[in-house]
Design an enzyme around this catalytic site. Structure first.
Site, PDB file in Angstrom:
ATOM      1  N   GLY A  13       0.783  -1.244   0.000  1.00 27.17           N
ATOM      2  CA  GLY A  13       0.000   0.000   0.000  1.00 27.17           C
ATOM      3  C   GLY A  13       0.806   1.281   0.000  1.00 27.17           C
ATOM      4  O   GLY A  13       0.334   2.315   0.475  1.00 27.17           O
ATOM      5  N   ARG A  62     -14.803 -15.736 -10.184  1.00 24.71           N
ATOM      6  CA  ARG A  62     -14.393 -14.337 -10.261  1.00 24.71           C
ATOM      7  C   ARG A  62     -15.639 -13.429 -10.319  1.00 24.71           C
ATOM      8  O   ARG A  62     -15.688 -12.366  -9.716  1.00 24.71           O
ATOM      9  CB  ARG A  62     -13.545 -14.155 -11.530  1.00 24.71           C
ATOM     10  CG  ARG A  62     -12.748 -12.900 -11.565  1.00 24.71           C
ATOM     11  CD  ARG A  62     -11.870 -12.864 -12.792  1.00 24.71           C
ATOM     12  NE  ARG A  62     -10.765 -13.801 -12.745  1.00 24.71           N
ATOM     13  CZ  ARG A  62      -9.635 -13.610 -12.076  1.00 24.71           C
ATOM     14  NH1 ARG A  62      -9.450 -12.512 -11.386  1.00 24.71           N
ATOM     15  NH2 ARG A  62      -8.666 -14.511 -12.095  1.00 24.71           N
ATOM     16  N   MET A  87      -4.103  -6.717  -7.004  1.00 22.21           N
ATOM     17  CA  MET A  87      -3.486  -7.734  -7.845  1.00 22.21           C
ATOM     18  C   MET A  87      -4.460  -8.808  -8.330  1.00 22.21           C
ATOM     19  O   MET A  87      -4.132  -9.994  -8.344  1.00 22.21           O
ATOM     20  CB  MET A  87      -2.308  -8.394  -7.083  1.00 22.21           C
ATOM     21  CG  MET A  87      -1.240  -7.415  -6.649  1.00 22.21           C
ATOM     22  SD  MET A  87      -0.588  -6.430  -8.014  1.00 22.21           S
ATOM     23  CE  MET A  87       0.476  -7.645  -8.779  1.00 22.21           C
ATOM     24  N   ARG A  88      -5.636  -8.375  -8.707  1.00 27.29           N
ATOM     25  CA  ARG A  88      -6.580  -9.339  -9.277  1.00 27.29           C
ATOM     26  C   ARG A  88      -7.170  -8.780 -10.554  1.00 27.29           C
ATOM     27  O   ARG A  88      -7.448  -7.580 -10.651  1.00 27.29           O
ATOM     28  CB  ARG A  88      -7.728  -9.603  -8.291  1.00 27.29           C
ATOM     29  CG  ARG A  88      -7.500 -10.841  -7.466  1.00 27.29           C
ATOM     30  CD  ARG A  88      -8.666 -11.087  -6.569  1.00 27.29           C
ATOM     31  NE  ARG A  88      -9.796 -11.703  -7.251  1.00 27.29           N
ATOM     32  CZ  ARG A  88      -9.840 -12.976  -7.610  1.00 27.29           C
ATOM     33  NH1 ARG A  88      -8.825 -13.774  -7.384  1.00 27.29           N
ATOM     34  NH2 ARG A  88     -10.916 -13.455  -8.199  1.00 27.29           N
ATOM     35  N   ASN A 104      -6.111   3.136 -12.380  1.00 26.68           N
ATOM     36  CA  ASN A 104      -5.090   2.157 -12.011  1.00 26.68           C
ATOM     37  C   ASN A 104      -3.720   2.782 -12.205  1.00 26.68           C
ATOM     38  O   ASN A 104      -3.551   3.683 -13.022  1.00 26.68           O
ATOM     39  CB  ASN A 104      -5.216   0.922 -12.914  1.00 26.68           C
ATOM     40  CG  ASN A 104      -4.208  -0.167 -12.547  1.00 26.68           C
ATOM     41  OD1 ASN A 104      -3.961  -0.423 -11.364  1.00 26.68           O
ATOM     42  ND2 ASN A 104      -3.602  -0.808 -13.542  1.00 26.68           N
ATOM     43  N   HIS A 106       0.180   1.513 -13.162  1.00 30.17           N
ATOM     44  CA  HIS A 106       0.905   0.350 -13.676  1.00 30.17           C
ATOM     45  C   HIS A 106       2.387   0.709 -13.803  1.00 30.17           C
ATOM     46  O   HIS A 106       2.720   1.789 -14.305  1.00 30.17           O
ATOM     47  CB  HIS A 106       0.334  -0.057 -15.036  1.00 30.17           C
ATOM     48  CG  HIS A 106       0.998  -1.282 -15.581  1.00 30.17           C
ATOM     49  ND1 HIS A 106       0.728  -2.542 -15.098  1.00 30.17           N
ATOM     50  CD2 HIS A 106       1.941  -1.425 -16.532  1.00 30.17           C
ATOM     51  CE1 HIS A 106       1.482  -3.422 -15.745  1.00 30.17           C
ATOM     52  NE2 HIS A 106       2.223  -2.769 -16.624  1.00 30.17           N
ATOM     53  N   ASP A 142      -4.504  -3.743 -18.187  1.00 20.86           N
ATOM     54  CA  ASP A 142      -3.456  -2.703 -18.266  1.00 20.86           C
ATOM     55  C   ASP A 142      -3.553  -1.895 -19.549  1.00 20.86           C
ATOM     56  O   ASP A 142      -2.564  -1.688 -20.275  1.00 20.86           O
ATOM     57  CB  ASP A 142      -2.062  -3.342 -18.127  1.00 20.86           C
ATOM     58  CG  ASP A 142      -1.889  -3.982 -16.773  1.00 20.86           C
ATOM     59  OD1 ASP A 142      -2.482  -3.491 -15.804  1.00 20.86           O
ATOM     60  OD2 ASP A 142      -1.164  -4.994 -16.677  1.00 20.86           O
ATOM     61  N   GLN A 170       8.398   7.595  -8.596  1.00 18.98           N
ATOM     62  CA  GLN A 170       7.596   8.401  -9.532  1.00 18.98           C
ATOM     63  C   GLN A 170       6.104   8.050  -9.427  1.00 18.98           C
ATOM     64  O   GLN A 170       5.246   8.908  -9.605  1.00 18.98           O
ATOM     65  CB  GLN A 170       8.089   8.224 -10.971  1.00 18.98           C
ATOM     66  CG  GLN A 170       9.529   8.644 -11.160  1.00 18.98           C
ATOM     67  CD  GLN A 170       9.791  10.050 -10.642  1.00 18.98           C
ATOM     68  OE1 GLN A 170       9.012  10.971 -10.900  1.00 18.98           O
ATOM     69  NE2 GLN A 170      10.878  10.221  -9.889  1.00 18.98           N
TER      70      GLN A 170
HETATM   71  C1  GRF Z   1       2.993  -0.743  -7.752  1.00 20.00           C
HETATM   72  O1  GRF Z   1       4.206  -0.949  -8.407  1.00 20.00           O
HETATM   73  C2  GRF Z   1       1.895  -0.501  -8.748  1.00 20.00           C
HETATM   74  O2  GRF Z   1       2.323   0.158  -9.900  1.00 20.00           O
HETATM   75  C3  GRF Z   1       1.441  -1.889  -9.091  1.00 20.00           C
HETATM   76  O3  GRF Z   1       1.530  -2.609  -7.898  1.00 20.00           O
HETATM   77  C4  GRF Z   1       2.507  -2.011  -7.051  1.00 20.00           C
HETATM   78  C5  GRF Z   1       1.817  -1.693  -5.761  1.00 20.00           C
HETATM   79  O4  GRF Z   1       2.689  -1.180  -4.789  1.00 20.00           O
HETATM   80  N1  GRF Z   1       0.124  -1.872  -9.685  1.00 20.00           N
HETATM   81  P1  GRF Z   1       2.113  -0.588  -3.440  1.00 20.00           P
HETATM   82  O5  GRF Z   1       1.262  -1.671  -2.796  1.00 20.00           O
HETATM   83  O6  GRF Z   1       1.311   0.623  -3.764  1.00 20.00           O
HETATM   84  O7  GRF Z   1       3.319  -0.273  -2.621  1.00 20.00           O
END
Ligand code: GRF
Length: 209
Positions: A13, A62, A87-88, A104, A106, A142, A170
């Site tokens: 997070g 799902r 992550m789903r 989102n 990425h 994505d 970043q």
């Molecule tokens: C990040 O690299 C984001 O771009 C990807 O998952 C990672 C999450 O990191 N979708 P965090 O849980 O916000 O530290």
């Protein structure tokens, strides 16, 4: 009216924390995780934000999981749903329900390197510029209207970890910016492209090593 934001996350997070640190003009109505042990969920709890743990393992498909997830989001009240390391893969129905208010982040310069292990792939391909993207979510993984991107160099001695750290720094800049624009009602999507109304902040960031 203050923009109500629901955050979905699965892990540490850090992007969620960056959003909180940016002190945006939004109200976080819930943080939801499909992983009850997600550190991000714990952090939200400690900040006094209401949290919901919905273990996806408890659902047969799902579709049924996403249905319950969507109901929880509606119950919390959301003008914007922010995926922060969620992550789903989401169902088409879910994405369509929240289309135009689902963001989102990425860790690549989309449309290059969708999916997982982007930093490994970037190094393996020998690309010299890598980065991250905030985009509106569409049913294609994505993929979707790009709000803001940040570019970082790939250095000769980079490992996936050092590169990930440079990109993450970043991510923590551009996600708050994107959410701020949304909250200010400045994001306009037309023909799959995002324009930012009346802002003097650019939609790209170039980071130096
Ligand atoms: C990040 O690299 C984001 O771009 C990807 O998952 C990672 C999450 O990191 N979708 P965090 O849980 O916000 O530290």
């Amino acid at each position: 009216m203050t923009t109500r934001v629901v955050v979905l996350l699965s892990g540490r997070g850090s992007n969620f924390k960056a959003l909180l640190d940016a002190d945006l003009p939004v109200k976080y109505t819930a943080v939801i995780s499909n992983r009850p042990d997600a550190a991000g969920l714990d952090y939200a709890r400690r900040q006094g934000i209401s949290t919901i743990a919905l273990n996806h393992r408890g659902y047969p498909t799902r579709e049924t999981f996403d249905e319950v997830l969507a109901k929880e989001i509606d119950k919390a009240g959301a003008d914007l749903v922010v995926l922060a390391g969620y992550m789903r893969i989401l169902t088409k129905e879910f994405v369509q329900r929240f289309e135009g208010r689902l963001l989102n982040i990425h860790p690549s310069l989309l449309p290059s390197f969708p999916g997982l292990r982007t930093h490994e792939s970037a190094i393996a391909e020998g690309i010299k510029v890598h980065g991250c993207t905030v985009h509106f979510v569409t049913p294609t993984l994505d993929h979707g209207p790009i709000v803001i991107q940040a570019a970082v160099p790939v250095l000769p001695d980079d490992t996936p970890n050092t590169l990930a750290a440079r990109v993450l720094e970043q991510e923590h800049r551009i996600y708050p910016q994107a959410v701020r624009w949304f909250a200010e009602g400045r994001l306009v999507i037309s023909d799959g492209l995002v324009n930012v109304r009346d802002s003097d902040v650019s939609q790209w960031v170039l980071a130096t090593p």
